[in-house]
Design a protein around this motif. Structure first.
Motif, short mmCIF file in Angstrom:
data_model
loop_
_atom_site.label_atom_id
_atom_site.label_comp_id
_atom_site.label_asym_id
_atom_site.label_seq_id
_atom_site.Cartn_x
_atom_site.Cartn_y
_atom_site.Cartn_z
N MET A 12 -23.70 -5.98 14.68
CA MET A 12 -23.12 -4.76 15.25
C MET A 12 -21.70 -5.03 15.70
SD MET A 12 -24.40 -2.43 18.49
CE MET A 12 -25.74 -1.68 17.55
N ALA A 13 -20.77 -4.11 15.38
CA ALA A 13 -19.38 -4.26 15.78
C ALA A 13 -19.23 -4.02 17.28
CB ALA A 13 -18.50 -3.30 15.01
N VAL A 14 -18.32 -4.76 17.89
CA VAL A 14 -18.10 -4.73 19.33
C VAL A 14 -16.61 -4.60 19.61
CG1 VAL A 14 -18.33 -6.05 21.48
CG2 VAL A 14 -20.14 -6.15 19.76
N ILE A 15 -16.26 -3.77 20.61
CA ILE A 15 -14.88 -3.71 21.09
C ILE A 15 -14.74 -4.74 22.19
CG2 ILE A 15 -13.13 -2.30 22.22
CD1 ILE A 15 -14.31 0.14 20.86
N LEU A 16 -13.89 -5.72 21.96
CA LEU A 16 -13.78 -6.86 22.87
C LEU A 16 -12.64 -6.69 23.88
CD1 LEU A 16 -15.29 -9.48 23.33
CD2 LEU A 16 -13.72 -10.60 21.74
N ALA A 17 -11.63 -5.91 23.53
CA ALA A 17 -10.50 -5.66 24.43
C ALA A 17 -9.82 -4.37 24.00
CB ALA A 17 -9.51 -6.83 24.40
N ALA A 18 -9.10 -3.75 24.93
CA ALA A 18 -8.47 -2.46 24.63
C ALA A 18 -7.29 -2.25 25.57
CB ALA A 18 -9.48 -1.32 24.80
N ARG A 19 -6.17 -1.87 25.02
CA ARG A 19 -4.97 -1.60 25.83
C ARG A 19 -4.16 -0.46 25.21
NH1 ARG A 19 -2.30 -4.61 29.59
NH2 ARG A 19 -3.41 -6.48 30.25
N ARG A 20 -3.24 0.08 26.00
CA ARG A 20 -2.32 1.11 25.53
C ARG A 20 -1.02 1.05 26.31
NH1 ARG A 20 -1.91 6.00 28.66
NH2 ARG A 20 -3.38 6.12 30.42
N THR A 21 -0.01 1.69 25.79
CA THR A 21 1.19 1.94 26.58
C THR A 21 0.94 3.16 27.46
OG1 THR A 21 2.20 3.50 25.03
CG2 THR A 21 2.63 1.16 24.66
N ALA A 22 1.86 3.42 28.37
CA ALA A 22 1.88 4.73 29.00
C ALA A 22 2.21 5.76 27.93
CB ALA A 22 2.93 4.76 30.10
N VAL A 23 1.97 7.02 28.23
CA VAL A 23 2.35 8.11 27.34
C VAL A 23 3.59 8.77 27.94
CG1 VAL A 23 1.66 10.28 26.27
CG2 VAL A 23 -0.04 8.48 26.65
N CYS A 24 4.66 8.85 27.15
CA CYS A 24 5.91 9.44 27.61
C CYS A 24 6.28 10.62 26.72
CB CYS A 24 7.05 8.43 27.58
SG CYS A 24 6.91 7.13 28.82
N PRO A 25 6.62 11.77 27.30
CA PRO A 25 7.05 12.91 26.48
C PRO A 25 8.24 12.54 25.59
CG PRO A 25 6.65 13.61 28.74
CD PRO A 25 6.58 12.11 28.73
N ARG A 26 8.33 13.17 24.44
CA ARG A 26 9.43 12.87 23.51
C ARG A 26 10.78 13.06 24.20
NH1 ARG A 26 9.36 17.92 19.22
NH2 ARG A 26 9.07 19.59 20.74
N GLY A 27 11.70 12.17 23.85
CA GLY A 27 13.00 12.20 24.48
C GLY A 27 13.05 11.48 25.80
N GLY A 28 11.93 10.86 26.21
CA GLY A 28 11.84 10.17 27.50
C GLY A 28 12.13 8.69 27.39
N ALA A 29 11.40 7.90 28.18
CA ALA A 29 11.69 6.47 28.30
C ALA A 29 11.51 5.71 27.00
CB ALA A 29 10.79 5.86 29.38
N PHE A 30 10.66 6.20 26.10
CA PHE A 30 10.41 5.49 24.85
C PHE A 30 11.22 6.06 23.67
CE2 PHE A 30 5.77 4.60 26.38
CZ PHE A 30 6.26 3.68 27.30
N ALA A 31 12.19 6.88 23.95
CA ALA A 31 12.88 7.63 22.89
C ALA A 31 13.57 6.73 21.86
CB ALA A 31 13.90 8.59 23.50
N ALA A 38 -1.80 2.68 21.22
CA ALA A 38 -3.08 2.24 21.80
C ALA A 38 -3.87 1.49 20.74
CB ALA A 38 -3.88 3.43 22.31
N PHE A 39 -4.48 0.36 21.13
CA PHE A 39 -5.26 -0.44 20.19
C PHE A 39 -6.47 -1.06 20.87
CE2 PHE A 39 -1.16 -0.27 18.17
CZ PHE A 39 -1.47 -0.12 16.82
N VAL A 40 -7.50 -1.33 20.05
CA VAL A 40 -8.67 -2.08 20.51
C VAL A 40 -8.88 -3.23 19.54
CG1 VAL A 40 -9.69 0.04 21.42
CG2 VAL A 40 -10.40 -0.80 19.17
N LEU A 41 -9.62 -4.23 20.01
CA LEU A 41 -9.99 -5.37 19.16
C LEU A 41 -11.45 -5.22 18.81
CD1 LEU A 41 -9.06 -8.08 17.92
CD2 LEU A 41 -9.94 -9.19 20.00
N VAL A 42 -11.74 -5.01 17.52
CA VAL A 42 -13.10 -4.85 17.03
C VAL A 42 -13.53 -6.15 16.36
CG1 VAL A 42 -14.64 -3.50 15.56
CG2 VAL A 42 -12.70 -2.38 16.69
#
Length: 363
Positions: free
Chosen positions: A1-20, A228-232
């Motif tokens: 059975m597949a397992v998610i071993l770790a999971a992370r993401r960035t913050a979400v920033c509206p377009r034109g914001g900090a990640f523009a 956002a990503f997980v490790l399967v």
């Protein structure tokens, strides 16, 4: 059975914001590295990277992200496009690779830079460029509604008032603001919290700019940038750790009413997992529009106490290719302190719905 071993993401920033200024791979690579570090997994063990992206210009962003993250040059990278559902579908595909024995360690999720999306045009029959914003999702223009128009039509059909939608949005922001710490977020460009979350009130929501019908700027998720990503991994690699993937289902439905397709996908996924809605300790349901989330929760019979307990996309934003993966990351961290079943569900343009059912040890 597949397992998610770790999971992370960035913050979400509206377009034109900090990640523009960040490219897709600039968003994705730090998250890939953080996921591997959390799992104490050497980069050399990664068999594949599956990355969902909806607005990029091609060039296999999964490969670019893998290289920038320092993975082996032998990792080819696979980029998929299932629009809003893509980030969750990447995880469903990773599960299939692991369960089949084709891979043992897969990084899966999504990344979207709405800020740096390309200008798009197609060549007309006369050889002239025809600019467009929304790509066609069906071969029939009359059955291919613009998404906000589809949400407005759904609200009218279901009899969901503007006030009810606004109340849902206000509650989403309030739940997100109540969270003191977000350990799932990889700080990037100095941002460690979702940038859009605010002190939304009924009065503010009532003054929001009308979009179409009863849909307003307060009850539709803003366009955004994130990854956002997980490790399967296989259960052999997991060795008793992590969150088990019990079922993953993607279905097609009526392209004229895409918002409710997750209802059928959720029912199918719960049936395959051998549980019912009442068994869920946590459900992450996409809030592209308040009415869409409300319709899915009611249609699937989900217990309200388990739904979007820390807010949803109305309080974050909608980085299309990453949104489904964000739901899975939220499940991983939300269930980390105990046992239980979790559900992630999302709709996509063209009449698609994806649902993922997971379980922590003991469930």
């Amino acid at each position: 059975m597949a397992v998610i071993l770790a999971a992370r993401r960035t913050a979400v920033c509206p377009r034109g914001g900090a990640f523009a200024q960040l490219r897709i791979e600039d968003l994705a690579a730090p998250v890939l590295r953080a996921v591997l570090a959390d799992a104490d997994m050497p980069a050399a063990r990664v068999d594949e990277v599956i990355l969902a992206n909806a607005l990029g210009a091609g060039g296999n962003p999964a490969r670019r992200a893998a290289l920038l993250a320092g993975l082996s040059e032998g990792v080819a990278g696979l980029t998929i496009d299932r629009q809003c559902a893509g980030g969750l579908d990447a995880i469903v595909l990773a599960r299939a690779l692991v369960d089949s024995g084709a891979a043992e360690v897969v990084l899966a999720g999504g990344a979207e830079s709405y800020s740096r999306r390309p200008l798009r045009a197609m060549m007309g029959p006369d050889g002239q460029a025809m600019p467009y914003d929304q790509a066609p999702f069906t071969p029939w223009p009359e059955r291919d509604p613009e998404m906000t128009e589809a949400a407005a039509a759904l609200a009218e059909r279901l009899g969901v008032t503007a006030k009810a939608q606004a109340d849902w949005a206000v509650a989403s922001h309030a739940r997100a603001r109540a969270v003191a710490d977000w350990p799932e977020i990889v700080p990037l460009e100095g941002v460690a919290r979702d940038a859009f979350t605010r002190a939304m009130t009924p009065a503010l929501a009532a003054r929001a700019r009308p979009l179409v019908g009863t849909i307003t700027a307060a009850t539709a998720a803003v366009a955004a940038d994130a990854a956002a990503f997980v490790l399967v991994v296989s259960d052999r690699v997991a060795a008793g750790r992590g969150m088990r993937i019990l079922a993953g289902v993607t279905l097609g439905g009526n392209p004229e009413e895409p918002g409710l397709v997750p209802v059928a996908a959720t029912a199918a996924a719960l049936e395959r997992a051998g549980i019912g809605p009442a068994d869920l300790a946590m459900a992450e349901v996409m809030e592209a529009y308040a009415v869409q989330a409300m319709g899915c929760v009611a249609g699937a019979g989900l217990p309200m106490g388990s739904v979007n307990r820390s807010g949803g996309a109305l309080a974050r934003g909608h980085p299309i290719g990453a949104s489904g993966a964000i739901l899975a990351v939220r499940l991983f961290h939300g269930l980390a302190q105990g046992h239980g079943y979790g559900l992630a569900a999302i709709a996509a343009a063209g009449g698609l719905g994806t649902a993922l059912v997971v379980a922590r040890s003991g469930a």
